[in-house]
Design an enzyme around this catalytic site. Structure first.
Site, PDB file in Angstrom:
ATOM      1  N   GLY A 237      17.242  13.350  41.403  1.00 49.76           N
ATOM      2  CA  GLY A 237      16.148  13.717  42.288  1.00 49.76           C
ATOM      3  C   GLY A 237      15.363  14.941  41.897  1.00 49.76           C
ATOM      4  O   GLY A 237      14.473  15.369  42.643  1.00 49.76           O
ATOM      5  N   GLU A 278      22.909  14.325  37.632  1.00 46.31           N
ATOM      6  CA  GLU A 278      22.594  12.954  37.245  1.00 46.31           C
ATOM      7  C   GLU A 278      21.083  12.732  37.222  1.00 46.31           C
ATOM      8  O   GLU A 278      20.519  12.031  38.065  1.00 46.31           O
ATOM      9  CB  GLU A 278      23.249  11.979  38.226  1.00 46.31           C
ATOM     10  CG  GLU A 278      23.209  10.534  37.810  1.00 46.31           C
ATOM     11  CD  GLU A 278      23.813   9.650  38.886  1.00 46.31           C
ATOM     12  OE1 GLU A 278      23.040   9.001  39.610  1.00 46.31           O
ATOM     13  OE2 GLU A 278      25.047   9.621  39.011  1.00 46.31           O
ATOM     14  N   PRO A 279      20.401  13.298  36.247  1.00 44.82           N
ATOM     15  CA  PRO A 279      18.948  13.138  36.178  1.00 44.82           C
ATOM     16  C   PRO A 279      18.553  11.796  35.568  1.00 44.82           C
ATOM     17  O   PRO A 279      19.237  11.266  34.691  1.00 44.82           O
ATOM     18  CB  PRO A 279      18.519  14.287  35.265  1.00 44.82           C
ATOM     19  CG  PRO A 279      19.690  14.427  34.332  1.00 44.82           C
ATOM     20  CD  PRO A 279      20.921  14.131  35.154  1.00 44.82           C
ATOM     21  N   ARG A 281      14.576  10.464  36.014  1.00 47.10           N
ATOM     22  CA  ARG A 281      13.165  10.777  35.810  1.00 47.10           C
ATOM     23  C   ARG A 281      12.967  12.116  35.121  1.00 47.10           C
ATOM     24  O   ARG A 281      12.087  12.269  34.275  1.00 47.10           O
ATOM     25  CB  ARG A 281      12.491  10.784  37.197  1.00 47.10           C
ATOM     26  CG  ARG A 281      11.012  10.578  37.197  1.00 47.10           C
ATOM     27  CD  ARG A 281      10.567  10.114  38.573  1.00 47.10           C
ATOM     28  NE  ARG A 281      11.023  11.016  39.610  1.00 47.10           N
ATOM     29  CZ  ARG A 281      10.237  11.875  40.256  1.00 47.10           C
ATOM     30  NH1 ARG A 281       8.966  11.958  39.926  1.00 47.10           N
ATOM     31  NH2 ARG A 281      10.705  12.631  41.213  1.00 47.10           N
ATOM     32  N   CYS A 353      -4.880 -10.478  38.136  1.00 48.66           N
ATOM     33  CA  CYS A 353      -5.581 -11.139  39.233  1.00 48.66           C
ATOM     34  C   CYS A 353      -4.919 -10.729  40.543  1.00 48.66           C
ATOM     35  O   CYS A 353      -4.204 -11.496  41.185  1.00 48.66           O
ATOM     36  CB  CYS A 353      -5.545 -12.653  39.043  1.00 48.66           C
ATOM     37  SG  CYS A 353      -6.558 -13.543  40.232  1.00 48.66           S
ATOM     38  N   GLU A 354      -5.124  -9.474  40.902  1.00 48.19           N
ATOM     39  CA  GLU A 354      -4.465  -8.870  42.067  1.00 48.19           C
ATOM     40  C   GLU A 354      -5.274  -7.643  42.460  1.00 48.19           C
ATOM     41  O   GLU A 354      -5.535  -6.763  41.634  1.00 48.19           O
ATOM     42  CB  GLU A 354      -3.037  -8.464  41.696  1.00 48.19           C
ATOM     43  CG  GLU A 354      -2.206  -7.945  42.834  1.00 48.19           C
ATOM     44  CD  GLU A 354      -1.644  -9.053  43.705  1.00 48.19           C
ATOM     45  OE1 GLU A 354      -1.509  -8.841  44.910  1.00 48.19           O
ATOM     46  OE2 GLU A 354      -1.349 -10.149  43.151  1.00 48.19           O
ATOM     47  N   TYR A 389      10.733   4.912  34.950  1.00 51.20           N
ATOM     48  CA  TYR A 389      10.352   3.833  35.860  1.00 51.20           C
ATOM     49  C   TYR A 389       9.005   3.245  35.461  1.00 51.20           C
ATOM     50  O   TYR A 389       8.173   2.909  36.293  1.00 51.20           O
ATOM     51  CB  TYR A 389      10.357   4.320  37.323  1.00 51.20           C
ATOM     52  CG  TYR A 389      11.692   4.898  37.700  1.00 51.20           C
ATOM     53  CD1 TYR A 389      12.777   4.063  37.931  1.00 51.20           C
ATOM     54  CD2 TYR A 389      11.897   6.270  37.753  1.00 51.20           C
ATOM     55  CE1 TYR A 389      14.028   4.580  38.225  1.00 51.20           C
ATOM     56  CE2 TYR A 389      13.146   6.796  38.045  1.00 51.20           C
ATOM     57  CZ  TYR A 389      14.207   5.946  38.280  1.00 51.20           C
ATOM     58  OH  TYR A 389      15.454   6.462  38.562  1.00 51.20           O
TER      59      TYR A 389
END
Length: 432
Positions: A237, A278-279, A281, A353-354, A389
């Protein structure tokens, strides 16, 4: 440790990790993920005061990234059966989970449930398990009595950069509810399992004030478990700077909070307590850039759109969380001034197409603009801080292939994932 410098992101670039943007695009094609190995190594070094840096590989699980992390002294967390297999393929090793030695396990399995394959794997390789549900204790104990486990505790509160990344409180599925800890200690005893560690993680992208609250909750939980405790994990986090003028988290202050907590526990129980972090990101986000080519420029009423060949099938964070990423233009003609020297307010969209295929949006789907240099079709857009991510959440929506990935290490750009071919995309599909 990292200082509290203010982040600055240019809107006009020529290079990524020392390599010309245009040359990368020509050599590897677009969309393209490019990772800077030196940045990942630096972030691991930031966390050196902790006894173990355990990479949450879900953030960026390419084998070459895992190998890099391993070579720089970090260990790894796995949240699925195939993440266990990835860790093994990248060179992480496993030991006997019943020996009780003090060596930091290179692979930990953390989840809120066991699917059948993951349970088989942790038993086969005797991989320590970080249990996020009471049922996991019984299921693991039935297969491997005498083993060691840690418990992930939900302290009853959480915080994150988005409601979707908040992993604490009764609105989250994650962890063992703090009021059930006594029952879980008894379950472990019945199954002849030793609880050797505790883990807490309240959300991704939270702030130091909320992170520090976890220390008190951890200490309270530790006293329920008692003297079998050998490690505590501060979870992940850690915030990453994405916006102009974002400041880095005060890692020295954060470590001091956790160090004081573990020292009090070590004094109470008369044995050393290892302190893990516990990284995910934090280690990889800043290392990664998503390179795309501008393929169309058009006006819709008074709004200007730059449309690129990357979409949310390549980077889903904006559509999922309304996440902000720094962006820059690289002119394909190599002239820093580009077609003109002015700036514009542009909306950045992709090819899908969104309607939600917009990189410049806020949480809730509100479309916004970004101030960028004027550009032309054929110029490049560089989306920064995309190393976490990003590629791991890629999809084949609209039958788009997964992007290629490149790792720049020691000055060399190495292809670490080939762009999918059409045969790759349809592999496994059968017309009966």
């Amino acid at each position: 440790m990292a200082t509290l410098e203010t982040m600055q992101f240019p809107t006009l670039v020529e290079e990524i990790a020392g390599h010309a943007v245009g040359q990368l695009a020509k050599q590897f094609g677009t969309p393209l993920y490019v990772y800077d190995a030196a940045t990942i190594a630096e972030r691991i070094g930031d966390l050196a005061p902790f006894d173990a840096v355990r990479f949450a590989q879900k953030a960026c699980s390419n084998l070459a990234i895992l190998d890099l992390v391993r070579r720089h002294g970090a260990v790894v967390d796995a949240v699925s059966a195939y993440e266990i297999r990835r860790a093994l393929a990248a060179g992480f090793t496993v030991g006997d989970g019943t020996t009780g030695d003090d060596e930091t396990p290179q692979i930990f399995y953390t989840a809120d449930l066991f699917d059948r394959e993951s349970l088989d794997l942790v038993v086969e390789y005797k991989i320590p398990v970080n249990c996020g549900s009471p049922d996991m204790i019984d299921q693991y104990g039935a297969r491997l009595p005498g083993g060691q486990i840690t418990l992930r505790i939900n302290p009853g509160f959480g915080h994150g950069h988005s409601r979707k990344t908040n992993t604490g409180g009764d609105g989250s599925k994650h962890g063992i509810w703090h009021e059930q800890l006594d029952d879980c200690v008894e379950r472990a005893k019945r199954n002849k399992l030793t609880i050797t560690g505790l883990h807490m993680h309240i959300g991704s992208g939270t702030d130091l004030e909320h992170l520090s609250q976890v220390c008190g909750a951890m200490e309270k939980a530790a006293h329920v478990v008692g003297p079998t405790l050998r490690s505590i994990s501060a979870g992940g986090g850690l915030p990453t700077p994405y916006r102009e003028d974002d400041k880095r988290v005060d890692l020295a202050a954060y470590f001091d909070l956790w160090d004081a907590t573990r020292n009090r526990l070590a004094t109470t129980y008369g044995n050393p307590i290892s302190l893990e972090i516990e990284p995910g990101r934090y280690l990889t986000a800043e290392s990664g850039s998503l390179l795309a080519e501008i393929r169309a420029i058009k006006h819709m009423g008074e709004k200007l759109y730059y449309l690129v060949d990357a979409g949310f099938n390549n980077l889903a964070r904006p559509i999922l969380y309304g996440s902000y990423h720094p962006m820059a233009i690289c002119h394909s003609n190599g002239e820093r001034g580009g077609p003109t020297s002015g700036t514009v307010e542009a909306i950045i969209g992709g090819p899908l197409c969104e309607s939600g295929d917009i990189f410049t949006q806020e949480e809730g789907g509100y479309v916004c603009t970004r101030t960028l240099p004027e550009a032309a079709v054929g110029d490049y857009l560089v989306i920064g801080c995309a190393g976490a991510y990003g590629a791991v959440m890629g999809s084949n929506y609209n039958s788009k292939p997964l992007a290629a990935e490149v790792l720049v290490e020691n000055g060399k750009a190495n292809l670490i994932r080939s762009r999918q071919t059409f045969d790759d995309v349809i592999r496994g599909e059968v017309i009966p």
